[in-house]
Motif scaffolding. Structure first.
Motif, PDB file in Angstrom:
ATOM      1  N   TYR A  67     -40.925  32.448 -13.167  1.00 43.01           N
ATOM      2  CA  TYR A  67     -40.020  32.678 -14.287  1.00 43.01           C
ATOM      3  C   TYR A  67     -40.032  31.456 -15.182  1.00 43.01           C
ATOM      4  N   PRO A  68     -39.941  31.670 -16.465  1.00 46.31           N
ATOM      5  CA  PRO A  68     -39.970  30.518 -17.358  1.00 46.31           C
ATOM      6  C   PRO A  68     -38.617  29.808 -17.380  1.00 46.31           C
ATOM      7  N   ARG A  69     -38.667  28.541 -17.635  1.00 46.91           N
ATOM      8  CA  ARG A  69     -37.420  27.836 -17.896  1.00 46.91           C
ATOM      9  C   ARG A  69     -37.085  28.149 -19.354  1.00 46.91           C
TER      10      ARG A  69
ATOM     11  N   SER B 224     -32.380  30.584  -1.586  1.00 48.94           N
ATOM     12  CA  SER B 224     -31.275  29.704  -1.241  1.00 48.94           C
ATOM     13  C   SER B 224     -30.683  29.117  -2.524  1.00 48.94           C
ATOM     14  N   SER B 225     -29.611  28.384  -2.352  1.00 46.98           N
ATOM     15  CA  SER B 225     -28.940  27.796  -3.502  1.00 46.98           C
ATOM     16  C   SER B 225     -29.919  26.879  -4.242  1.00 46.98           C
ATOM     17  N   GLY B 226     -30.033  27.017  -5.526  1.00 48.83           N
ATOM     18  CA  GLY B 226     -30.946  26.191  -6.319  1.00 48.83           C
ATOM     19  C   GLY B 226     -32.346  26.766  -6.456  1.00 48.83           C
ATOM     20  N   ALA B 227     -32.567  27.970  -5.916  1.00 45.75           N
ATOM     21  CA  ALA B 227     -33.909  28.580  -5.963  1.00 45.75           C
ATOM     22  C   ALA B 227     -34.253  29.172  -7.326  1.00 45.75           C
ATOM     23  N   GLY B 228     -33.238  29.297  -8.176  1.00 45.06           N
ATOM     24  CA  GLY B 228     -33.492  29.836  -9.512  1.00 45.06           C
ATOM     25  C   GLY B 228     -33.066  31.282  -9.702  1.00 45.06           C
ATOM     26  N   LYS B 229     -32.173  31.775  -8.836  1.00 43.31           N
ATOM     27  CA  LYS B 229     -31.740  33.173  -8.927  1.00 43.31           C
ATOM     28  C   LYS B 229     -30.982  33.456 -10.220  1.00 43.31           C
ATOM     29  N   SER B 230     -30.002  32.618 -10.512  1.00 46.59           N
ATOM     30  CA  SER B 230     -29.172  32.889 -11.697  1.00 46.59           C
ATOM     31  C   SER B 230     -30.013  32.774 -12.967  1.00 46.59           C
ATOM     32  N   THR B 231     -30.917  31.815 -12.977  1.00 49.70           N
ATOM     33  CA  THR B 231     -31.791  31.636 -14.134  1.00 49.70           C
ATOM     34  C   THR B 231     -32.682  32.862 -14.315  1.00 49.70           C
TER      35      THR B 231
ATOM     36  N   ASP C 217     -23.238  29.094 -16.162  1.00 48.49           N
ATOM     37  CA  ASP C 217     -24.390  29.762 -16.790  1.00 48.49           C
ATOM     38  C   ASP C 217     -23.991  31.062 -17.489  1.00 48.49           C
TER      39      ASP C 217
ATOM     40  N   PRO D 267     -38.365  25.939  -7.821  1.00 47.59           N
ATOM     41  CA  PRO D 267     -37.315  26.842  -8.305  1.00 47.59           C
ATOM     42  C   PRO D 267     -37.885  27.739  -9.411  1.00 47.59           C
ATOM     43  N   GLY D 268     -37.546  29.000  -9.353  1.00 53.56           N
ATOM     44  CA  GLY D 268     -38.032  29.936 -10.372  1.00 53.56           C
ATOM     45  C   GLY D 268     -39.392  30.536 -10.058  1.00 53.56           C
TER      46      GLY D 268
HETATM   47  N1  LIG Z   1     -37.605  29.176 -13.841  1.00 56.20           N
HETATM   48  C1  LIG Z   1     -37.316  27.896 -13.650  1.00 56.20           C
HETATM   49  N2  LIG Z   1     -38.170  26.910 -14.031  1.00 56.20           N
HETATM   50  C2  LIG Z   1     -37.852  25.619 -13.808  1.00 56.20           C
HETATM   51  N3  LIG Z   1     -36.712  25.206 -13.217  1.00 56.20           N
HETATM   52  C3  LIG Z   1     -35.843  26.135 -12.824  1.00 56.20           C
HETATM   53  C4  LIG Z   1     -36.084  27.524 -13.002  1.00 56.20           C
HETATM   54  N4  LIG Z   1     -35.044  28.207 -12.512  1.00 56.20           N
HETATM   55  C5  LIG Z   1     -34.188  27.302 -12.042  1.00 56.20           C
HETATM   56  N5  LIG Z   1     -34.657  26.044 -12.225  1.00 56.20           N
HETATM   57  C6  LIG Z   1     -33.971  24.800 -11.822  1.00 56.20           C
HETATM   58  O1  LIG Z   1     -33.210  25.016 -10.659  1.00 56.20           O
HETATM   59  C7  LIG Z   1     -31.816  24.823 -10.901  1.00 56.20           C
HETATM   60  C8  LIG Z   1     -31.017  25.880 -10.147  1.00 56.20           C
HETATM   61  O2  LIG Z   1     -31.259  27.152 -10.710  1.00 56.20           O
HETATM   62  P1  LIG Z   1     -30.238  28.358 -10.506  1.00 56.20           P
HETATM   63  O3  LIG Z   1     -30.777  29.484 -11.292  1.00 56.20           O
HETATM   64  O4  LIG Z   1     -28.852  27.938 -10.775  1.00 56.20           O
HETATM   65  O5  LIG Z   1     -30.429  28.643  -8.948  1.00 56.20           O
HETATM   66  P2  LIG Z   1     -29.562  29.575  -7.969  1.00 56.20           P
HETATM   67  O6  LIG Z   1     -28.818  30.543  -8.827  1.00 56.20           O
HETATM   68  O7  LIG Z   1     -30.568  30.243  -7.094  1.00 56.20           O
HETATM   69  O8  LIG Z   1     -28.664  28.665  -7.192  1.00 56.20           O
HETATM   70  C9  LIG Z   1     -31.685  24.911 -12.419  1.00 56.20           C
HETATM   71  O9  LIG Z   1     -30.615  24.134 -12.881  1.00 56.20           O
HETATM   72  C10 LIG Z   1     -32.986  24.367 -12.904  1.00 56.20           C
HETATM   73  O10 LIG Z   1     -32.967  22.964 -12.936  1.00 56.20           O
END
Ligand SMILES: Nc1ncnc2c1ncn2[C@@H]1O[C@H](COP(=O)(O)OP(=O)(O)O)[C@@H](O)[C@H]1O
Ligand SMILES: [Mg+2]
Length: 259
Positions: A237-239, A40-47, A83, A220-221
């Protein structure tokens, strides 16, 4: 040049928590070309996409026989997310409605390679928010009597089903992997990743028949990864600390591969 290039698909989650060790999950690039990333939104997909993107490039540029021009990436960022703004100087970075052209151009490259019967270049199509972009074009099609969404879904499905041997990969990030997005081709994703708080229906669809760990509260991640030929794994996944430097490295590789 293929040999058996391995790519890092994240770290195993439990050793990370229990011992603080980062055990990388390595998969052969050749057999694991297509990936579906859900959450879902905020799950860390783009990261995670950025992490994987760098690891894709890094695996290739550090492999024997790397030469400039042997990588071609098409990046579709429908939501025009900050991003990915660092990719703006790159000509194969598409945003908003432009993603239609990006996917079509990728499909045409694929058709050319299929006609030739081979490709010496490693191609990758990354679509962040693939579901949102399909929905958008479906609404537009209804209003304007066009068939853009069908074009996109067909192109994506065709490459999923036939791209592997020609080195045409597809990575799609979606919130929910509903079957209408893939026209029967979803099972061609060799890597299936679910990030963040699991959605029971989604897990059943992606990982049916697998032993899904219970009562997990993924941050998230973090989440579950099922790759062809491997058991279901919990991954993390690492931040990324120095995002600016990573971004620059990604852009440098993309620019030196334009031909
Ligand atoms: N691997 C990670 N470790 C820690 N925090 C993360 C990680 N990935 C994402 N986050 C947190 O979650 C937020 C949303 O991540 P994002 O990648 O934008 O999610 P999505 O693309 O799924 O909406 C980031 O701004 C960050 O604060
Ligand atoms: Mg995102």
């Amino acid at each position: 040049m293929d040999g058996r290039i391995m790519m890092k698909w994240g770290y195993l989650r439990n050793p990370y928590y229990e011992y603080g060790t980062k055990l990388p999950l390595l998969l052969p690039m050749d057999s694991h070309k297509h990936a579906l990333i859900t959450g879902s939104s905020g799950a860390g997909k783009s990261t995670a996409l950025l992490f994987l993107f760098w690891n894709f490039l890094s695996s290739i540029i550090h492999s024997q026989g790397y030469r400039k021009g042997c990588i071609h990436i098409t990046f579709c960022d429908f939501k025009n997310s900050p991003d990915f703004w660092f990719l703006r100087p790159y000509s194969f970075y598409y945003t908003g409605e432009g993603v239609y052209n990006g996917i079509q151009a990728y499909h045409e490259r694929f058709l050319t390679a299929r006609q030739k019967g081979y490709s010496t270049v490693k191609h990758l199509l990354i679509c962040d928010e693939y579901g949102a972009l399909v929905n958008y074009f479906q609404a537009k099609d209804k209003a304007e009597k066009t068939h853009l969404a069908t074009d996109i879904i067909s192109a994506n499905a065709e490459i999923l089903m036939q791209g592997r041997s020609l080195s045409f990969s597809v990575w799609s990030a979606v919130q929910y992997a509903t079957s209408d997005l893939f026209k029967g081709s979803r099972l061609n994703y060799m890597v299936n990743l679910s990030l963040g708080r699991p959605n029971r229906e989604q897990l059943g669809m992606l990982f049916s028949g697998e032993d899904i760990p219970r009562n997990r509260n993924y941050q998230p991640g973090e989440g579950l990864l099922l790759a062809d030929g491997f058991p279901l794994l919990e991954v993390k996944y690492p931040r990324i600390v120095d995002q600016g430097r990573w971004n620059q490295r990604i852009l440098d590789v993309l620019m030196e591969n334009i031909f």
